[in-house]
Design a protein around this motif. Structure first.
Motif, PDB file in Angstrom:
ATOM      1  N   MET A 364       0.814  -1.050  -0.001  1.00 41.11           N
ATOM      2  CA  MET A 364       0.191   0.117  -0.037  1.00 41.11           C
ATOM      3  C   MET A 364       0.865   1.176  -0.026  1.00 41.11           C
ATOM      4  O   MET A 364       0.372   2.365  -0.792  1.00 41.11           O
ATOM      5  CB  MET A 364      -0.802   0.027   1.274  1.00 41.11           C
ATOM      6  N   LYS A 365       1.935   1.166   0.712  1.00 43.96           N
ATOM      7  CA  LYS A 365       2.888   2.547   0.800  1.00 43.96           C
ATOM      8  C   LYS A 365       3.437   2.749  -0.606  1.00 43.96           C
ATOM      9  O   LYS A 365       3.490   3.766  -0.953  1.00 43.96           O
ATOM     10  CB  LYS A 365       3.902   2.301   1.842  1.00 43.96           C
ATOM     11  N   ASP A 366       3.690   1.580  -1.328  1.00 41.98           N
ATOM     12  CA  ASP A 366       4.415   1.906  -2.595  1.00 41.98           C
ATOM     13  C   ASP A 366       3.662   2.005  -3.643  1.00 41.98           C
ATOM     14  O   ASP A 366       3.805   2.881  -4.788  1.00 41.98           O
ATOM     15  CB  ASP A 366       5.151   0.621  -2.979  1.00 41.98           C
ATOM     16  N   GLY A 367       2.119   1.694  -3.603  1.00 40.59           N
ATOM     17  CA  GLY A 367       1.299   1.520  -4.706  1.00 40.59           C
ATOM     18  C   GLY A 367       0.193   2.611  -4.618  1.00 40.59           C
ATOM     19  O   GLY A 367      -0.186   3.203  -5.574  1.00 40.59           O
ATOM     20  N   LEU A 368      -0.133   3.051  -3.446  1.00 41.05           N
ATOM     21  CA  LEU A 368      -1.591   4.109  -3.294  1.00 41.05           C
ATOM     22  C   LEU A 368      -1.084   5.618  -3.848  1.00 41.05           C
ATOM     23  O   LEU A 368      -1.905   5.928  -4.697  1.00 41.05           O
ATOM     24  CB  LEU A 368      -1.804   4.136  -1.775  1.00 41.05           C
ATOM     25  N   GLU A 369       0.067   6.010  -3.540  1.00 43.05           N
ATOM     26  CA  GLU A 369       0.460   7.416  -4.153  1.00 43.05           C
ATOM     27  C   GLU A 369       0.431   7.524  -5.644  1.00 43.05           C
ATOM     28  O   GLU A 369      -0.072   8.268  -6.176  1.00 43.05           O
ATOM     29  CB  GLU A 369       1.757   7.962  -3.453  1.00 43.05           C
ATOM     30  N   PRO A 370       1.116   6.386  -6.412  1.00 40.39           N
ATOM     31  CA  PRO A 370       1.385   6.222  -7.871  1.00 40.39           C
ATOM     32  C   PRO A 370      -0.144   6.009  -8.413  1.00 40.39           C
ATOM     33  O   PRO A 370      -0.514   6.622  -9.205  1.00 40.39           O
ATOM     34  CB  PRO A 370       2.168   5.088  -8.044  1.00 40.39           C
ATOM     35  N   LEU A 371      -0.996   5.397  -7.543  1.00 37.07           N
ATOM     36  CA  LEU A 371      -2.600   5.155  -8.091  1.00 37.07           C
ATOM     37  C   LEU A 371      -3.289   6.399  -8.084  1.00 37.07           C
ATOM     38  O   LEU A 371      -3.894   6.616  -8.935  1.00 37.07           O
ATOM     39  CB  LEU A 371      -3.091   4.198  -7.228  1.00 37.07           C
ATOM     40  N   GLU A 372      -2.987   7.151  -6.881  1.00 34.16           N
ATOM     41  CA  GLU A 372      -3.652   8.223  -6.732  1.00 34.16           C
ATOM     42  C   GLU A 372      -3.083   9.528  -8.118  1.00 34.16           C
ATOM     43  O   GLU A 372      -4.050  10.079  -8.608  1.00 34.16           O
ATOM     44  CB  GLU A 372      -3.299   8.962  -5.383  1.00 34.16           C
ATOM     45  N   ARG A 373      -1.743   9.558  -8.232  1.00 40.18           N
ATOM     46  CA  ARG A 373      -1.209  10.417  -9.387  1.00 40.18           C
ATOM     47  C   ARG A 373      -2.074  10.112 -10.523  1.00 40.18           C
ATOM     48  O   ARG A 373      -2.501  10.764 -11.620  1.00 40.18           O
ATOM     49  CB  ARG A 373       0.205  10.279  -9.495  1.00 40.18           C
ATOM     50  N   GLN A 374      -2.226   8.723 -10.907  1.00 43.32           N
ATOM     51  CA  GLN A 374      -2.867   8.228 -12.393  1.00 43.32           C
ATOM     52  C   GLN A 374      -4.228   8.818 -12.257  1.00 43.32           C
ATOM     53  O   GLN A 374      -4.680   8.958 -13.159  1.00 43.32           O
ATOM     54  CB  GLN A 374      -2.850   6.640 -12.340  1.00 43.32           C
ATOM     55  N   LEU A 375      -5.020   8.812 -11.025  1.00 45.88           N
ATOM     56  CA  LEU A 375      -6.479   9.160 -11.192  1.00 45.88           C
ATOM     57  C   LEU A 375      -6.231  10.707 -11.562  1.00 45.88           C
ATOM     58  O   LEU A 375      -7.243  11.200 -12.117  1.00 45.88           O
ATOM     59  CB  LEU A 375      -6.951   8.906  -9.848  1.00 45.88           C
ATOM     60  N   ARG A 376      -5.277  11.390 -10.877  1.00 42.83           N
ATOM     61  CA  ARG A 376      -5.290  12.770 -11.192  1.00 42.83           C
ATOM     62  C   ARG A 376      -5.119  13.155 -12.711  1.00 42.83           C
ATOM     63  O   ARG A 376      -5.717  14.042 -13.208  1.00 42.83           O
ATOM     64  CB  ARG A 376      -4.258  13.527 -10.395  1.00 42.83           C
ATOM     65  N   GLU A 377      -4.244  12.381 -13.182  1.00 43.18           N
ATOM     66  CA  GLU A 377      -3.793  12.360 -14.523  1.00 43.18           C
ATOM     67  C   GLU A 377      -4.931  12.348 -15.581  1.00 43.18           C
ATOM     68  O   GLU A 377      -5.211  12.655 -16.571  1.00 43.18           O
ATOM     69  CB  GLU A 377      -2.652  11.556 -14.867  1.00 43.18           C
ATOM     70  N   ILE A 378      -5.903  11.145 -15.060  1.00 41.74           N
ATOM     71  CA  ILE A 378      -6.877  10.718 -15.773  1.00 41.74           C
ATOM     72  C   ILE A 378      -7.975  11.993 -15.817  1.00 41.74           C
ATOM     73  O   ILE A 378      -8.721  12.452 -16.907  1.00 41.74           O
ATOM     74  CB  ILE A 378      -7.801   9.518 -15.434  1.00 41.74           C
ATOM     75  N   PHE A 379      -8.162  12.424 -14.710  1.00 42.56           N
ATOM     76  CA  PHE A 379      -9.051  13.779 -14.435  1.00 42.56           C
ATOM     77  C   PHE A 379      -8.566  14.846 -15.569  1.00 42.56           C
ATOM     78  O   PHE A 379      -9.539  15.107 -16.306  1.00 42.56           O
ATOM     79  CB  PHE A 379      -8.760  14.023 -13.068  1.00 42.56           C
ATOM     80  N   ARG A 380      -7.218  15.134 -15.497  1.00 41.43           N
ATOM     81  CA  ARG A 380      -6.789  16.465 -16.297  1.00 41.43           C
ATOM     82  C   ARG A 380      -6.779  15.837 -17.843  1.00 41.43           C
ATOM     83  O   ARG A 380      -7.265  16.860 -18.586  1.00 41.43           O
ATOM     84  CB  ARG A 380      -5.377  16.557 -15.772  1.00 41.43           C
ATOM     85  N   ARG A 381      -6.514  14.788 -18.136  1.00 38.98           N
ATOM     86  CA  ARG A 381      -6.703  14.413 -19.755  1.00 38.98           C
ATOM     87  C   ARG A 381      -8.186  14.537 -20.154  1.00 38.98           C
ATOM     88  O   ARG A 381      -8.263  15.084 -21.198  1.00 38.98           O
ATOM     89  CB  ARG A 381      -5.993  13.051 -19.882  1.00 38.98           C
ATOM     90  N   ILE A 382      -9.124  14.107 -19.469  1.00 42.08           N
ATOM     91  CA  ILE A 382     -10.594  14.114 -19.839  1.00 42.08           C
ATOM     92  C   ILE A 382     -10.961  15.608 -20.137  1.00 42.08           C
ATOM     93  O   ILE A 382     -11.616  16.108 -20.777  1.00 42.08           O
ATOM     94  CB  ILE A 382     -11.348  13.509 -18.653  1.00 42.08           C
ATOM     95  N   VAL A 383     -10.636  16.383 -18.879  1.00 41.92           N
ATOM     96  CA  VAL A 383     -10.797  17.981 -18.873  1.00 41.92           C
ATOM     97  C   VAL A 383     -10.181  18.639 -20.188  1.00 41.92           C
ATOM     98  O   VAL A 383     -10.803  19.363 -20.969  1.00 41.92           O
ATOM     99  CB  VAL A 383     -10.530  18.396 -17.520  1.00 41.92           C
ATOM    100  N   ARG A 384      -9.065  18.146 -20.304  1.00 46.50           N
ATOM    101  CA  ARG A 384      -8.314  18.815 -21.479  1.00 46.50           C
ATOM    102  C   ARG A 384      -8.612  18.322 -22.719  1.00 46.50           C
ATOM    103  O   ARG A 384      -9.058  19.189 -23.606  1.00 46.50           O
ATOM    104  CB  ARG A 384      -6.736  18.323 -21.379  1.00 46.50           C
ATOM    105  N   SER A 385      -9.062  17.352 -22.986  1.00 46.50           N
ATOM    106  CA  SER A 385      -9.559  16.620 -24.266  1.00 46.50           C
ATOM    107  C   SER A 385     -11.151  17.181 -24.413  1.00 46.50           C
ATOM    108  O   SER A 385     -11.381  17.477 -25.577  1.00 46.50           O
ATOM    109  CB  SER A 385      -9.550  15.145 -24.308  1.00 46.50           C
ATOM    110  N   ARG A 386     -11.746  17.414 -23.495  1.00 45.08           N
ATOM    111  CA  ARG A 386     -13.214  17.766 -23.432  1.00 45.08           C
ATOM    112  C   ARG A 386     -12.900  19.295 -24.100  1.00 45.08           C
ATOM    113  O   ARG A 386     -13.862  19.763 -24.789  1.00 45.08           O
ATOM    114  CB  ARG A 386     -13.944  17.899 -22.327  1.00 45.08           C
ATOM    115  N   THR A 387     -12.403  19.960 -23.428  1.00 48.67           N
ATOM    116  CA  THR A 387     -12.087  21.393 -23.816  1.00 48.67           C
ATOM    117  C   THR A 387     -11.492  21.528 -25.565  1.00 48.67           C
ATOM    118  O   THR A 387     -12.161  22.238 -26.130  1.00 48.67           O
ATOM    119  CB  THR A 387     -10.942  22.324 -22.953  1.00 48.67           C
ATOM    120  N   GLU A 388     -10.652  20.569 -25.803  1.00 48.21           N
ATOM    121  CA  GLU A 388     -10.342  20.508 -27.252  1.00 48.21           C
ATOM    122  C   GLU A 388     -11.555  20.185 -28.225  1.00 48.21           C
ATOM    123  O   GLU A 388     -11.559  20.948 -28.994  1.00 48.21           O
ATOM    124  CB  GLU A 388      -9.002  19.533 -27.435  1.00 48.21           C
TER     125      GLU A 388
END
Length: 398
Positions: A364-388
Motif C-alpha cells: 500500500m505504501k508503494d502503490g497508493l500514491e502512484p495510483l492516486e497520481r494516475q487518477l489525477r492524470e485521468i481527471f486532467r486528460r479528460i478535462v483537457r480533451s473535452r475542452t479541445e
C-alpha cells in the motif's frame, strides 16, 4: 505493479502510440491514412486489454490488486491519448453531424466519470488511514520476532487496541460503501489535508462518524457510485452498419472508447471504497470487435468475485482489502488470549500474521500514491480533451 513494471508498461504504450502514428504517416493520404488510424486505434485497445487479461490470470498480483489497477489506469491513459489523436486528425468529420453528437455523448459520459475518479481518490485516503492502524499493529508485534523473547502482554494490548480501532474504521467505511452519507468536499484542483491528517482525527467512544467524503464539489450527499455507473453505461450500444458508414468509420472507435471508459470506472468502483458502491450496470460489448473477448473475460471475473459470499460485505474487492480483512480477523482472534506467556503455536501464528500485514503495508505504501497520481492524470486528460473537442469546430472553420 512495481515501479519498473509501470515504467515498462508506459514505454510499451509510447511504442504502440508512436508506431501507430508512424504507420499512419507512411500509409499515404486520404482513405488509406484514415484506415490506418482506425485500425491502429483498435489494435492499441486490443493489446492493452489482452495485457490486462494476462496480468489478471497471473498468480502474482492478479485481478483488482493495486498493481493491476495501476496497469489498468496506464492502459486507459494510453487508449484515451490514442483516441484524442484520432479525433484531432479527423477534425472536419468530428465537427459535423452525426459524429459530433457521438463525440459529445462520449465526453458527457467521461465528465460523469470524473466524480468516480474523485470518489476513488477519497477511497485511497481511507486506505491510508487503515494502513496507519496496521503499522501500529506491526510495530507492536514485530520487535519480538527479532529476539528470543516471547510476545509480552503489553505488546498484545497495543496490537489489540489498534485492531479494535481499525475494525471500527473499516466498519464505517464499509457502511459508507452501501449507503449514502451527507458530505461535500474539495475537488482535485483544491488543496487539502492528506490521508495522514485524517488519521489523527479526534477520538470518540462508541461508533465513529463515517469518514467517507466525496471530493467533488458537484457531488451531493445523495451521490451514488452505483447510479453514476448506470448513467455512464446508459444506452451504450454497438453501432450498426449504416451508422458506421454514415460516420466514415468513426462510430466504432467512439463506441470502443465508451466501453473502455465504462469498464475502467466499473473496476475502480468494484475495487476501492466508494459511496454507495454497486456493479448493477448492463455491460455487454459487440463480439465482432477484436478486443471483445478480453474485456468480457475481465468483466465476468470481477462480477463473479463480487458475488462470493465472503466478499459481499467487503469495503471493496481490492486484493489488498480482502487480505487485510482476512488477516485482521484472524489476528483479532489470536490477541484475545488471556494467558501469558503465550503458547508457542499461538506466538508463531501471530508473528506470521504480523509479517503478512507488514507486506500488505509495504504494498500500500508503494502503490497508493502512484495510483492516486494516475487518477489525477485521468481527471486532467479528460478535462483537457473535452475542452479541445469544444474548440474543434472553431479551429476547423479557420
Amino acid at each position: 505493479m512495481h515501479a519498473k513494471d509501470s515504467v515498462a508498461f508506459a514505454s510499451l504504450g509510447r511504442s504502440i502510440f508512436n508506431f501507430r502514428r508512424d504507420q499512419s504517416m507512411e500509409s499515404g493520404a486520404g482513405g488509406e491514412r484514415q484506415d490506418a488510424l482506425l485500425l491502429g486505434f483498435q489494435s492499441c485497445i486490443e493489446e492493452v486489454l489482452v495485457d490486462l487479461s494476462a496480468a489478471a490470470r497471473a498468480e502474482g498480483d492478479g485481478l483488482l490488486s493495486i498493481a493491476w489497477l495501476r496497469r489498468l489506469l496506464d492502459g486507459f491513459l494510453l487508449c484515451h491519448e490514442e483516441f484524442r489523436a484520432l479525433l484531432l486528425d479527423r477534425g472536419e468529420a468530428v465537427a459535423r453531424p452525426p459524429v459530433d453528437r457521438l463525440v459529445a455523448d462520449y465526453y458527457d459520459r467521461a465528465i460523469k466519470a470524473l466524480d468516480i475518479c474523485n470518489a476513488a481518490r477519497d477511497g485511497i485516503e481511507q486506505l491510508r488511514r487503515w494502513r496507519a492502524h496496521l503499522e501500529i499493529v506491526v510495530a507492536a508485534l514485530k520487535p519480538a520476532a527479532g529476539g528470543g523473547r516471547g510476545i509480552s502482554e503489553g505488546q498484545v494490548r497495543r496490537a489489540r487496541k489498534a485492531l479494535a480501532d481499525l475494525a471500527v474504521l473499516m466498519l464505517d467505511d464499509r457502511d459508507a460503501g452501501s449507503a449514502t452519507v451527507s458530505h461535500r468536499n474539495r475537488s482535485f484542483d483544491r488543496s487539502g489535508g492528506s490521508g495522514s491528517s485524517s488519521a489523527s482525527s479526534s477520538k470518540t467512544t462508541g461508533r465513529k462518524v463515517s469518514s467517507f467524503r466525496s471530493l467533488s464539489w458537484s457531488v451531493s450527499g445523495s451521490w451514488s457510485a452505483a447510479r453514476q455507473l448506470q448513467s455512464i453505461g446508459s444506452n451504450l450500444a454497438a453501432p450498426r452498419g449504416h451508422e458506421v458508414a454514415a460516420t466514415a468509420g468513426l462510430a466504432v472507435p467512439v463506441y470502443t472508447m465508451n466501453a473502455v471508459l465504462l469498464f475502467t470506472m466499473l473496476s475502480l468502483v468494484a475495487a476501492i471504497p466508494c459511496q454507495d458502491r454497486g456493479l448493477q450496470v448492463h455491460f455487454a460489448v459487440s463480439r465482432t470487435l477484436p478486443w471483445a473477448p478480453a474485456i468480457t473475460y475481465l468483466h465476468e471475473r470481477i462480477v463473479e468475485s463480487s458475488k462470493k459470499r465472503e466478499r459481499k460485505n467487503s469495503a471493496g474487492l481490492l486484493k489488498e482489502i480482502l487480505q487485510i480483512e482476512r488477516c485482521t480477523q484472524q489476528m483479532a482472534e489470536l490477541v484475545q488470549v488471556s494467558n501469558f506467556p503465550m503458547a508457542k503455536g499461538e506466538e508463531e501464528q501471530l508473528r506470521e500474521r504480523a509479517d503478512e500485514l507488514a507486506q500488505i503495508c509495504d504494498a500500500m505504501k508503494d502503490g497508493l500514491e502512484p495510483l492516486e497520481r494516475q487518477l489525477r492524470e485521468i481527471f486532467r486528460r479528460i478535462v483537457r480533451s473535452r475542452t479541445e473537442s469544444l474548440n474543434l469546430p472553431a479551429h476547423t472553420a479557420n
